[in-house]
Design an enzyme around this catalytic site. Structure first.
Site, PDB file in Angstrom:
ATOM      1  N   LYS A 115      -6.015 -17.912 -13.025  1.00 13.38           N
ATOM      2  CA  LYS A 115      -6.660 -18.127 -11.730  1.00 13.38           C
ATOM      3  C   LYS A 115      -7.837 -19.092 -11.817  1.00 13.38           C
ATOM      4  CE  LYS A 115      -5.272 -13.733  -9.634  1.00 13.38           C
ATOM      5  NZ  LYS A 115      -5.725 -12.460  -9.007  1.00 13.38           N
ATOM      6  N   LYS A 217       8.458 -17.332  -7.351  1.00  9.23           N
ATOM      7  CA  LYS A 217       8.304 -16.029  -6.714  1.00  9.23           C
ATOM      8  C   LYS A 217       8.124 -16.179  -5.208  1.00  9.23           C
ATOM      9  CE  LYS A 217       5.917 -12.612  -8.269  1.00  9.23           C
ATOM     10  NZ  LYS A 217       4.817 -11.761  -8.795  1.00  9.23           N
ATOM     11  N   LYS A 220       3.377 -15.308  -0.037  1.00 10.12           N
ATOM     12  CA  LYS A 220       2.831 -15.450   1.315  1.00 10.12           C
ATOM     13  C   LYS A 220       2.120 -16.785   1.495  1.00 10.12           C
ATOM     14  CE  LYS A 220      -0.283 -11.990  -0.495  1.00 10.12           C
ATOM     15  NZ  LYS A 220      -0.494 -10.558  -0.459  1.00 10.12           N
TER      16      LYS A 220
END
Length: 355
Positions: A115, A217, A220
């Protein structure tokens, strides 16, 4: 000497629209766990600000996750559903765990590396300490089990490391106050305050990929809404997205091993298997050798049957934010009482004066 009472804790971040991958990978398992465990399910809104401080509608996203829990079948009367920031003991214990955990432990966390990327010096301190807050979420309830996916196993191992170090550092004080509980460490019985939380893996992991790219994957954050089935999609939208899902021109293989080099086919077969509670081999037995023009309508019918009622119920619940807030308020009060019981002992163990 007593032992820890079986208790499941898990949480979901309020970050945008939930989709089929979230349902199959987590929420459906949460529902099933209710049958055999006492469960605490948390919307982890404090975690959501570790990587992104400013959100367009954090209250709305928090309510949407809660609505999804309820629509899927989680019972807020029998179990606890709340949002993390309502219970300040999470943050209090996280600070204590920041003092227990070592910087080297945090630097080894692969999610932080992923991240933070190359600009690690500009990442927030919260992102680095994220696993410490996660450990506090679990251990403030002295939870014995956590349902985990592959991406969270390392964090649960860190939770166990923090619990072990706390128990060892304060072993004499825990014994003096008689607040310890018997547990096993390997083959040795030891006395500790925090449990060594166990991972709970229910059956094969369901990894749901994008309907537009079987190598990525379902997400959203994907700019294409056709890439995912949202939990709020109605029957028409679900069927449309299945019809438009990317495939290759060959028929489905007659052997499950034939899916390995065909990511889109493997993804659709996997979705069918998960929704039908079957194995992929079962699906191939029924549909192997057939064209996608036959398989997709069957998958669309199954997806609509399983997901449309949840979507309708979720929309109904979201239309009544007062009801959702009431569930969160009640859950927060119940969770807070449990968390304060833990923290009263933790403060005594450390030596913090209490009112």
């Amino acid at each position: 000497m007593s032992s820890f009472k079986p208790l499941v804790f898990s949480g979901v971040q309020p970050t945008g629209n939930l989709h089929l991958g979230n349902y199959l990978g987590a929420i459906r398992k949460f529902v099933a766990l209710q049958e055999n465990y006492e469960c605490i399910y948390c919307v982890v809104d404090l975690h959501s600000i570790t990587a992104q401080l400013v959100h367009d509608d954090l209250p709305g996203q928090t309510r949407a996750i809660t609505a999804a829990f309820l629509a899927a079948g989680i019972d807020p009367a029998k179990h606890i559903v709340f949002n993390q920031s309502r219970v300040p003991q999470h943050a209090e214990l996280a600070w204590i765990f920041n003092c227990v955990a070592r910087i080297g432990w945090m630097n080894r966390m692969t999610q932080f590396k992923d991240k933070a990327g190359k600009d690690r010096e500009n990442a927030s301190l919260g992102l680095l300490a994220y696993p410490s807050l996660m450990a506090a979420d679990i251990l403030v309830y002295r939870a014995t089990h956590v349902p985990v996916g592959d991406d969270q196993k390392q964090h649960l191992e860190l939770t166990r490391d923090i619990a072990t170090k706390f128990n060892n550092d304060f072993s004499e004080r825990i014994a003096e106050l008689d607040v310890g509980v018997e547990m096993m460490m390997g083959e040795e019985r030891v006395n500790g305050f925090f449990p060594l939380t166990e991972p709970l893996i229910e059956g094969p992991a369901t990894r749901v990929m994008s309907l537009r790219d079987g190598t990525r994957k379902m997400s959203k954050s994907d700019p294409s809404d056709l890439s995912r089935i949202n939990l709020t999609d109605d029957a028409d939208a679900i069927a449309k997205k299945i019809r438009k899902a990317k495939t290759d021109p060959a028929p489905l293989p007659v052997d499950p091993d034939g899916l390995a080099s065909r990511p889109e086919a493997e993804n659709l077969v996997g979705i069918y298997a998960a929704l039908a509670d079957q194995s992929r081999a079962d699906v191939i037995r029924d549909f192997g050798g057939r064209q996608f023009s036959e398989f997709k309508p069957a998958l669309a019918e199954l997806a609509v049957e399983k997901m449309a009622p949840i979507a309708a119920e979720m929309r109904r619940i979201m239309a009544d934010p007062g009801y959702v807030d009431g569930v969160l308020r009640d859950g927060g009060e119940r969770a807070g009482a449990l968390a304060e019981e833990t923290m009263t002992s933790v403060r005594d163990i450390i030596g913090l004066l209490q009112r």
